[in-house]
Design a protein around this motif. Structure first.
Motif, PDB file in Angstrom:
ATOM      1  N   ALA A   1       0.761  -1.411  -0.203  1.00 29.09           N
ATOM      2  CA  ALA A   1      -0.009  -0.192   0.169  1.00 29.09           C
ATOM      3  C   ALA A   1       0.911   1.542  -0.134  1.00 29.09           C
ATOM      4  CB  ALA A   1      -1.184   0.551   0.945  1.00 29.09           C
ATOM      5  N   SER A   2       0.210   2.529  -0.360  1.00 22.98           N
ATOM      6  CA  SER A   2       1.130   3.662  -0.238  1.00 22.98           C
ATOM      7  C   SER A   2       1.461   3.479   1.356  1.00 22.98           C
ATOM      8  CB  SER A   2       0.098   4.232  -0.276  1.00 22.98           C
ATOM      9  OG  SER A   2       0.860   6.354  -0.294  1.00 22.98           O
TER      10      SER A   2
ATOM     11  N   ALA B   1      -3.014  -1.883   6.163  1.00 23.56           N
ATOM     12  CA  ALA B   1      -2.396  -1.855   5.077  1.00 23.56           C
ATOM     13  C   ALA B   1      -0.601  -1.080   4.964  1.00 23.56           C
ATOM     14  CB  ALA B   1      -2.738  -2.426   4.049  1.00 23.56           C
ATOM     15  N   SER B   2      -1.367   0.352   4.665  1.00 21.66           N
ATOM     16  CA  SER B   2      -0.506   1.009   4.489  1.00 21.66           C
ATOM     17  C   SER B   2       0.874   1.576   5.696  1.00 21.66           C
ATOM     18  CB  SER B   2      -1.089   3.072   4.281  1.00 21.66           C
ATOM     19  OG  SER B   2      -0.149   3.885   4.428  1.00 21.66           O
TER      20      SER B   2
ATOM     21  N   SER C   1       6.173   8.658  -5.260  1.00 22.70           N
ATOM     22  CA  SER C   1       5.615   7.599  -3.751  1.00 22.70           C
ATOM     23  C   SER C   1       6.912   6.275  -4.193  1.00 22.70           C
ATOM     24  CB  SER C   1       4.075   6.629  -3.933  1.00 22.70           C
ATOM     25  OG  SER C   1       3.270   7.514  -4.449  1.00 22.70           O
ATOM     26  N   PRO C   2       7.391   5.798  -3.084  1.00 14.00           N
ATOM     27  CA  PRO C   2       8.835   4.817  -3.724  1.00 14.00           C
ATOM     28  C   PRO C   2       8.665   3.748  -3.523  1.00 14.00           C
ATOM     29  CG  PRO C   2       8.267   5.138  -1.554  1.00 14.00           C
ATOM     30  CD  PRO C   2       6.995   6.248  -1.921  1.00 14.00           C
ATOM     31  N   ASN C   3       9.355   3.376  -4.589  1.00 12.86           N
ATOM     32  CA  ASN C   3       9.572   1.293  -4.446  1.00 12.86           C
ATOM     33  C   ASN C   3       9.798   0.505  -3.091  1.00 12.86           C
ATOM     34  OD1 ASN C   3       9.775  -0.470  -5.666  1.00 12.86           O
ATOM     35  ND2 ASN C   3      11.368  -0.223  -7.081  1.00 12.86           N
ATOM     36  N   VAL C   4       8.142   0.455  -2.956  1.00 15.22           N
ATOM     37  CA  VAL C   4       8.288  -0.025  -1.144  1.00 15.22           C
ATOM     38  C   VAL C   4       8.697  -1.276  -1.696  1.00 15.22           C
ATOM     39  CG1 VAL C   4       6.751  -0.418   0.640  1.00 15.22           C
ATOM     40  CG2 VAL C   4       6.499   0.999  -0.621  1.00 15.22           C
TER      41      VAL C   4
ATOM     42  N   TYR D   1       8.728  -0.625   5.061  1.00 16.11           N
ATOM     43  CA  TYR D   1       9.305   0.351   4.537  1.00 16.11           C
ATOM     44  C   TYR D   1      11.052   1.337   4.855  1.00 16.11           C
ATOM     45  CZ  TYR D   1      11.026   4.194   0.850  1.00 16.11           C
ATOM     46  OH  TYR D   1      11.462   4.656   0.461  1.00 16.11           O
ATOM     47  N   GLU D   2      10.587   1.842   6.264  1.00 16.98           N
ATOM     48  CA  GLU D   2      11.282   2.257   7.259  1.00 16.98           C
ATOM     49  C   GLU D   2      12.322   1.928   7.359  1.00 16.98           C
ATOM     50  OE1 GLU D   2      11.778   5.395   6.833  1.00 16.98           O
ATOM     51  OE2 GLU D   2       9.819   5.862   5.786  1.00 16.98           O
TER      52      GLU D   2
END
Length: 468
Positions: free
Chosen positions: A72-73, A81-82, A292-295, A89-90
């Motif tokens: 998700a974003s 999900a976000s 939006s990053p490439n998660v 990601y972080e």
């Protein structure tokens, strides 16, 4: 490169090294795909092109399937999900920082690839009143990713000597002239696989008031790195060479230049406040990760680093060394084949990664690559490897061949390559070949692609890469 004298037979050498590298060190996705041969039938594809893009580790592919339902974003979503995607990601930053032995305050910026990372850093070099505070210094052996970004800035180039020791002295002489703010070097040559002494180069740069950035695209998949131990200021590498899909890259390094540099992508997420006539940029990694990053790319890159970090280093290096030494010794036995290297003082046992560069007398490199693929199911790279100055310096202006391998490789892959080259030298080509889209391809090729793949030439759209 002079051929060594061996008393051990090739069969015995294969048997001895097969005990070490007869099986992949780690499972990769696609290891058993079948390649159609031009003369009919299929054979297991021998992938000797890891240096361009490595196959995904099977563990990473499984991890992708596990996290994909939660994709998700990130960053500003309150949904379940976000929140999970943001956490993944972080946390990937922490995993990557640990993988390269980063300092606690080092920034970890996710990018598209190594080229993107180095272009990002090029926009962050300090300046005063619009004038850069110093030159960027680089060698003539660099991949274009660590060559072209600096050419828009004040820069100097140094021709590498034929020894590593001589090259260090050439860099020292240039640094002693003063006025250098950044030394940009490769960790390992993408052309020959030779490793440069990062720690010595970092010390040299710092002694003369410069920082150092290391292009580790080739080094990171083959050697453990510690930027804190080696006192490296910036390090860049790519997921697609480190057994991760989705094309993510990373830049790790000191935050001060990055926090003041020109934002790499102007857009959402990179700002504190946007106005109709101006903007206040944020600091930290977000400053350069607009949009939006490439998660999934960042997540799989981080997972791949964990797998590589967990490898037993002795087994890892023995596996790679067994394949490389078997291949080099085999090529040197074949009349008309030359193995290329940059430095005369490179120790092949300790100062090289899984890359071997060679040429076959009387044959264009592209034709040999097409032949090996079509008639033997062996994939390797040919051309000038985005390192045109080096290839020209090595006397290979039209290119050469590069076999590269990694944790998913097995000794049989090298044996298949050697068998193909031996057959070429003994009986010549077994099929007719023509040039299409600036690349050699088999004439009247009736082989088919998988039903979901476009049945078009695989080289269409590639840059011709033929001008001096």
């Amino acid at each position: 490169m002079a051929a060594p004298v061996h008393t051990t037979s090739p069969a015995t050498l294969f048997s001895e090294r097969n005990a070490i590298a007869g099986r992949p060190l780690s499972a990769v996705t696609g290891a058993e795909i079948q390649a159609p041969l031009i003369q009919g039938g299929h054979v297991r594809y021998a992938n000797l092109d890891y240096g361009a893009s490595a196959p995904a580790l099977s563990v990473v592919s499984a991890y992708l399937n596990e996290i994909l339902p939660f994709y998700a974003s990130v960053h500003r979503g309150a949904g379940y999900a976000s929140q999970i995607s943001t956490s993944v990601y972080e946390n990937a930053r922490n995993i990557v920082r640990d993988f390269v032995g980063g300092r606690p305050d080092d920034s970890v910026v996710f990018t598209r690839n190594t080229t993107d990372s180095l272009n990002l850093l090029a926009g962050c070099l300090p300046s005063t009143d619009g004038r850069p505070n110093g030159d960027v210094l680089y060698l003539d052996i660099e991949h274009h990713a660590n060559l072209l970004p600096w050419q828009g800035l004040p820069h100097r180039s140094v021709v590498a000597a034929d020894t590593i020791a001589g090259t260090i002295e050439a860099l020292r002489a240039e640094l002693e002239q003063g006025g250098v703010s950044l030394l940009a070097v490769t960790g390992a040559s993408n052309v020959t696989g030779e490793i440069l002494p990062i720690r010595a180069l970092a010390t040299l740069a710092h002694e003369h008031g410069a920082r150092i950035v290391v292009d580790a695209a080739q080094l990171a998949p083959h050697r453990r790195i510690s930027i804190s131990t080696d006192d490296v200021d910036y390090l860049a590498f790519s997921g697609h060479k480190l057994y991760a899909p989705f094309g993510a890259g990373v830049l790790v390094g000191r935050p001060d230049w990055l926090d003041l540099g020109t934002p790499h992508l102007a857009g959402g997420g990179a700002v504190r406040e946007a106005r109709l006539d101006g903007v206040s940029w944020t600091t930290g990694p977000a400053r350069h990760e607009g949009g939006s990053p490439n998660v999934l790319g960042a997540a799989t890159l981080a997972r791949a680093t964990q797998v590589i970090a967990a490898l037993d280093q002795d087994r890892w290096h023995a596996h790679e060394s067994a394949i490389r030494s078997f291949l080099v010794e085999g090529l040197q036995r074949i009349e008309g084949v030359t193995v290329h290297q940059i430095f005369k003082d490179t120790d092949p046992e300790t100062d090289t990664i899984g890359v071997v560069n060679f040429s076959v007398a009387g044959y264009d490199a592209g034709l040999v690559a097409a032949y090996l693929s079509a008639e033997h199911g062996v994939g390797l790279r040919d051309g000038r490897f985005c390192a045109h100055p080096l290839l020209k310096r090595l006397g290979l202006p039209s290119g050469s061949l590069r076999a590269s391998f990694g944790v998913g490789s097995r000794l049989e892959d090298a044996q298949r390559l050697l068998a193909g080259i031996e057959e070429l030298r003994r009986t010549g080509l077994g099929w007719d070949y023509v040039v299409d889209s600036s690349r050699w391809v088999p004439a009247n090729d009736t082989r088919t692609y998988p039903e979901w793949a476009p049945n078009t030439p695989g080289t269409a759209g590639a840059a011709p890469c033929i001008e001096d």
